[in-house]
Enzyme design. Sequence first.
Site, short mmCIF file in Angstrom:
data_model
loop_
_atom_site.label_atom_id
_atom_site.label_comp_id
_atom_site.label_asym_id
_atom_site.label_seq_id
_atom_site.Cartn_x
_atom_site.Cartn_y
_atom_site.Cartn_z
N GLY A 61 0.81 -1.36 0.12
CA GLY A 61 -0.16 -0.11 -0.01
C GLY A 61 0.80 1.10 0.07
O GLY A 61 0.12 2.28 0.32
N CYS A 102 -13.67 3.52 -28.97
CA CYS A 102 -14.84 4.22 -29.49
C CYS A 102 -15.86 4.63 -28.39
O CYS A 102 -17.12 4.33 -28.48
CB CYS A 102 -15.37 3.35 -30.57
N GLY A 155 3.36 -3.80 -4.30
CA GLY A 155 3.11 -4.17 -5.88
C GLY A 155 3.44 -2.77 -6.64
O GLY A 155 4.57 -2.74 -7.41
N ARG A 156 2.34 -1.91 -6.68
CA ARG A 156 2.78 -0.67 -7.50
C ARG A 156 3.80 -0.04 -7.12
O ARG A 156 4.39 0.28 -8.04
CB ARG A 156 1.45 0.07 -7.11
N TYR A 188 0.33 -2.59 -13.35
CA TYR A 188 -1.14 -2.46 -13.74
C TYR A 188 -1.47 -2.01 -15.32
O TYR A 188 -2.25 -2.88 -15.93
CB TYR A 188 -2.13 -1.77 -12.94
#
Length: 448
Positions: free
Chosen positions: A247, A360, A287-288, A389
């Site tokens: 986190g 689109c 992670g991030r 991600y």
Amino acid sequence: MTSGPAAGRRGDRRTAALARAVEDGLLGPHSPVVGLLDVDGVLAAVDALNEAFEGPAPVQHTFAAKACGLVPVLRLLADAGMGCEVASPGELEQALAAGFPYERLVFDSPAKTVEELEFALAHGIAVNLDNFQELARVDRLLAGREAAGPIGLRVNPQVGAGAIGAMSTATATSKFGVALRDAGAEDAVIEAFERRPWLNRLHAHVGSQGCPLPLVAEGIRTAYELAERINTRLGRARITGIDIGGGLPVNFDGEEDRPTYADYVAGLREAVPGLFDGRYTLVTEFGRSLLAKSGTIGTVVEYTKSAGGRRIAVTHAGAQVATRTVFMPGSWPLRVGVFDASGRPKQGPAETVDIAGPCCFAGDLTATARELPAVEPGDVVALYDTGAYYFSSHFSYNSLPRPAVYGYRADAEGRVRFALVREAQSVREVVEESGLAQADNLAALSAG
């Protein structure tokens, strides 16, 4: 983690890699979008994480596979000594394919099946159980046997939300874990540990992007204090490990890593000093923060136009690779760079421009009203900080194919070497995934 000159070197490596990608044809008219991952940046982040947690407490750092479930990336982290946190059968198989041994895996999911639990229990994979029904399920599966690996219970400290509600997992009504502030919940958790000698860890994760460090620390302190109460009640160290999740927020506003892992640990040491005295094995699940700053998406500008006085650059990178940014731009803004057709940074007077993707629908914008050098067809737009991600969480809207991803290393002289991480998906493969082999089945069913 990088700051000052180190952050500048990372930017220099990125610039060199973009230019070389264009030169080598990895990015251009025939490959209009590509992902690039700075290997040295990733390894520097791992080093910073290890350094921040140095001390008497044993620590197993695991990478949250959801942040980039690409086997070569996972192999790089495995070779760097990381473990891996997985939350699905697919992530588990990716981690095993990457070479993580069972004992360095942590299996988290709020919806584990019997089959998944049986596999984890049989192979000594650490498991964090989510609720009392899952505890009862493991009672039946173990049937009096000792577990082969650590088993923890996830608790929700219910300390509140950060700036992004969807990324906050310790709210009053979060779907994760046992909600400790609900009536009778804490007593039920203590009783669960009294009855189950195989239960030996607590797990708490407050959230990720948008969660300030004091909020994260408050949640971890709640889990630590509960572990202390349980061990005191039982008269022995039943809980031997605390999984504190991950986190660490990422700074998407600039090049600097802010906050750092050192900031994170300093906040924890102040709020929960006993956590680090060596009595508990700590497990982390970042992670991030390990990958984001090392990733770049490069895309070719196909057209430019004006609408209502606003300049628009239409590129090939939109919601299919930057899903969160497109649908929640206020929460997930990205920095943008503009390069010429040879991959060199553009200079000159700025203009206000929207960077649009190929999908689109009108909201397919990766940046809005940015002041950037004049953008022209054939230029390259770079979306920074996309290492986590963005590469692996593809959104298949409009059946757009997944782009190729390359890792790179760049030396001080700007010489760049690439390694393929994932091949670009072909249009033929998109069609095959959409049921090509079953093309006649519905027509035959209706004819019958």
